[in-house]
Scaffold this motif. Structure first.
Motif, mmCIF file in Angstrom:
data_model
loop_
_atom_site.group_PDB
_atom_site.id
_atom_site.type_symbol
_atom_site.label_atom_id
_atom_site.label_comp_id
_atom_site.label_asym_id
_atom_site.label_seq_id
_atom_site.Cartn_x
_atom_site.Cartn_y
_atom_site.Cartn_z
ATOM 1 N N GLU A 46 30.849 48.417 36.222
ATOM 2 C CA GLU A 46 31.438 48.294 34.890
ATOM 3 C C GLU A 46 32.219 46.985 34.866
ATOM 4 O OE1 GLU A 46 31.135 50.323 32.340
ATOM 5 O OE2 GLU A 46 30.415 52.203 33.183
ATOM 6 N N ILE A 47 32.238 46.310 33.723
ATOM 7 C CA ILE A 47 32.970 45.049 33.634
ATOM 8 C C ILE A 47 33.924 45.090 32.443
ATOM 9 C CG2 ILE A 47 32.788 42.549 33.391
ATOM 10 C CD1 ILE A 47 29.967 42.770 34.600
ATOM 11 N N LEU A 48 35.212 44.929 32.742
ATOM 12 C CA LEU A 48 36.233 44.875 31.698
ATOM 13 C C LEU A 48 36.233 43.450 31.134
ATOM 14 C CD1 LEU A 48 38.696 46.171 30.226
ATOM 15 C CD2 LEU A 48 40.101 45.337 32.109
ATOM 16 N N VAL A 49 35.978 43.319 29.825
ATOM 17 C CA VAL A 49 35.886 41.979 29.244
ATOM 18 C C VAL A 49 36.981 41.680 28.228
ATOM 19 C CG1 VAL A 49 33.429 41.621 29.613
ATOM 20 C CG2 VAL A 49 34.184 42.845 27.566
ATOM 21 N N LEU A 70 52.380 28.539 45.904
ATOM 22 C CA LEU A 70 53.072 29.021 44.713
ATOM 23 C C LEU A 70 52.313 30.198 44.118
ATOM 24 C CD1 LEU A 70 53.845 25.611 42.980
ATOM 25 C CD2 LEU A 70 55.474 27.100 44.153
ATOM 26 N N MET A 71 53.062 31.128 43.534
ATOM 27 C CA MET A 71 52.454 32.271 42.868
ATOM 28 C C MET A 71 52.291 31.920 41.402
ATOM 29 S SD MET A 71 51.541 35.466 43.322
ATOM 30 C CE MET A 71 52.417 36.840 44.025
ATOM 31 N N LYS A 72 51.066 32.006 40.896
ATOM 32 C CA LYS A 72 50.905 31.773 39.470
ATOM 33 C C LYS A 72 49.934 32.781 38.874
ATOM 34 C CE LYS A 72 47.508 28.309 38.815
ATOM 35 N NZ LYS A 72 47.239 26.918 38.445
ATOM 36 N N MET A 73 49.976 32.882 37.546
ATOM 37 C CA MET A 73 49.102 33.819 36.876
ATOM 38 C C MET A 73 47.908 33.065 36.319
ATOM 39 S SD MET A 73 51.403 36.473 34.721
ATOM 40 C CE MET A 73 51.717 35.264 33.453
ATOM 41 N N GLN A 74 46.750 33.705 36.384
ATOM 42 C CA GLN A 74 45.609 33.093 35.721
ATOM 43 C C GLN A 74 44.807 34.164 35.012
ATOM 44 O OE1 GLN A 74 43.450 31.116 38.863
ATOM 45 N NE2 GLN A 74 42.100 32.860 39.192
ATOM 46 N N ARG A 75 44.157 33.751 33.941
ATOM 47 C CA ARG A 75 43.376 34.684 33.145
ATOM 48 C C ARG A 75 42.069 35.021 33.856
ATOM 49 N NH1 ARG A 75 41.107 34.221 26.921
ATOM 50 N NH2 ARG A 75 40.194 36.302 26.989
ATOM 51 N N VAL A 76 41.650 36.268 33.728
ATOM 52 C CA VAL A 76 40.374 36.724 34.271
ATOM 53 C C VAL A 76 39.500 37.093 33.073
ATOM 54 C CG1 VAL A 76 39.264 38.454 35.736
ATOM 55 C CG2 VAL A 76 41.573 37.681 36.281
ATOM 56 N N ASP A 77 38.385 36.369 32.905
ATOM 57 C CA ASP A 77 37.531 36.634 31.743
ATOM 58 C C ASP A 77 36.758 37.936 31.883
ATOM 59 O OD1 ASP A 77 38.207 34.392 30.221
ATOM 60 O OD2 ASP A 77 36.877 33.132 31.413
ATOM 61 N N GLN A 78 36.278 38.195 33.096
ATOM 62 C CA GLN A 78 35.529 39.420 33.339
ATOM 63 C C GLN A 78 36.010 40.027 34.641
ATOM 64 O OE1 GLN A 78 31.288 38.615 33.248
ATOM 65 N NE2 GLN A 78 31.315 38.744 31.015
ATOM 66 N N LEU A 79 36.362 41.299 34.595
ATOM 67 C CA LEU A 79 36.832 41.981 35.797
ATOM 68 C C LEU A 79 35.827 43.069 36.147
ATOM 69 C CD1 LEU A 79 38.916 42.444 37.984
ATOM 70 C CD2 LEU A 79 40.192 43.868 36.392
ATOM 71 N N ALA A 80 35.075 42.843 37.224
ATOM 72 C CA ALA A 80 34.042 43.790 37.634
ATOM 73 C C ALA A 80 34.669 44.950 38.406
ATOM 74 C CB ALA A 80 32.997 43.086 38.491
ATOM 75 N N ILE A 81 34.201 46.157 38.094
ATOM 76 C CA ILE A 81 34.634 47.349 38.820
ATOM 77 C C ILE A 81 33.368 47.969 39.406
ATOM 78 C CG2 ILE A 81 35.892 49.527 38.678
ATOM 79 C CD1 ILE A 81 36.919 48.238 35.870
ATOM 80 N N LEU A 115 40.649 49.193 25.764
ATOM 81 C CA LEU A 115 39.975 48.419 26.798
ATOM 82 C C LEU A 115 38.502 48.320 26.423
ATOM 83 C CD1 LEU A 115 41.521 50.262 29.871
ATOM 84 C CD2 LEU A 115 42.390 48.215 28.729
ATOM 85 N N VAL A 116 37.936 47.117 26.517
ATOM 86 C CA VAL A 116 36.556 46.900 26.096
ATOM 87 C C VAL A 116 35.714 46.495 27.305
ATOM 88 C CG1 VAL A 116 35.050 45.636 24.518
ATOM 89 C CG2 VAL A 116 37.415 46.125 23.845
ATOM 90 N N PHE A 117 34.571 47.161 27.472
ATOM 91 C CA PHE A 117 33.686 46.902 28.609
ATOM 92 C C PHE A 117 32.374 46.280 28.125
ATOM 93 C CE2 PHE A 117 36.746 50.016 29.833
ATOM 94 C CZ PHE A 117 37.068 49.670 31.130
ATOM 95 N N THR A 118 31.642 45.607 29.047
ATOM 96 C CA THR A 118 30.451 44.856 28.640
ATOM 97 C C THR A 118 29.383 45.713 28.003
ATOM 98 O OG1 THR A 118 29.813 45.013 30.945
ATOM 99 C CG2 THR A 118 30.433 42.841 30.147
#
Length: 154
Positions: A46-49, A70-81, A115-118
């Protein structure tokens, strides 16, 4: 009247989402983060998009990464589960970043998030606003028992 449950879970298809929560924030703070556990109990990845909430102008999946010490935040376009895996959204890890908050996050309240999945599927969850991360249900029950036994001694 039904009181708030200690743990609130959502199941849609093969996806199981456990205890969405967010920390309380004062009205002056423009962004906040939501956390939860998404477990894939099926045989397909499943991929959270995407994610969105009526209380924020936009919601993005972010992760904390170490870059040059350094710790920084970055956006994740697709998160695979992957099948049989779970992704834990927690402080210092993956989180759902909410930008342009339209209301303060007050402890004890809750707000909806979708939450929206592919595959086109989406799940709406209620995010609880809590001071500290939820502990496991077993621990909650145990601490409640201890408190009860202490009250009986007085």
């Amino acid at each position: 009247m039904v009181g708030p449950a200690l743990a609130h879970d959502y199941q849609v298809g093969d996806l199981h989402i456990a205890h969405p929560w967010a920390r309380p924030l004062p009205p002056v703070v423009p962004s906040g983060a939501a956390y939860m556990v998404i477990e894939n109990r099926g045989n397909n990845q499943e991929i959270l998009v995407d994610a969105h909430s009526p209380i924020a102008e936009k919601v993005e999946v972010h992760e904390h990464v170490h870059v040059d010490g350094l710790m920084k935040m970055q956006r994740v376009d697709q998160l695979a589960i992957p099948p049989g895996a779970e992704v834990v959204f927690k402080p210092g890890g993956y989180h759902l970043m909410m930008f342009g908050l339209k209301q303060p996050l007050e402890a004890g309240e809750r707000f909806p998030m979708t939450l929206v999945f592919t595959d086109g599927g989406s799940i709406e969850v209620q995010v609880m606003i809590e001071e500290k991360p939820p502990s496991t249900t077993a621990h909650d029950t145990h601490s409640a028992d201890i408190e009860r036994s202490e009250h009986q001694h007085h």
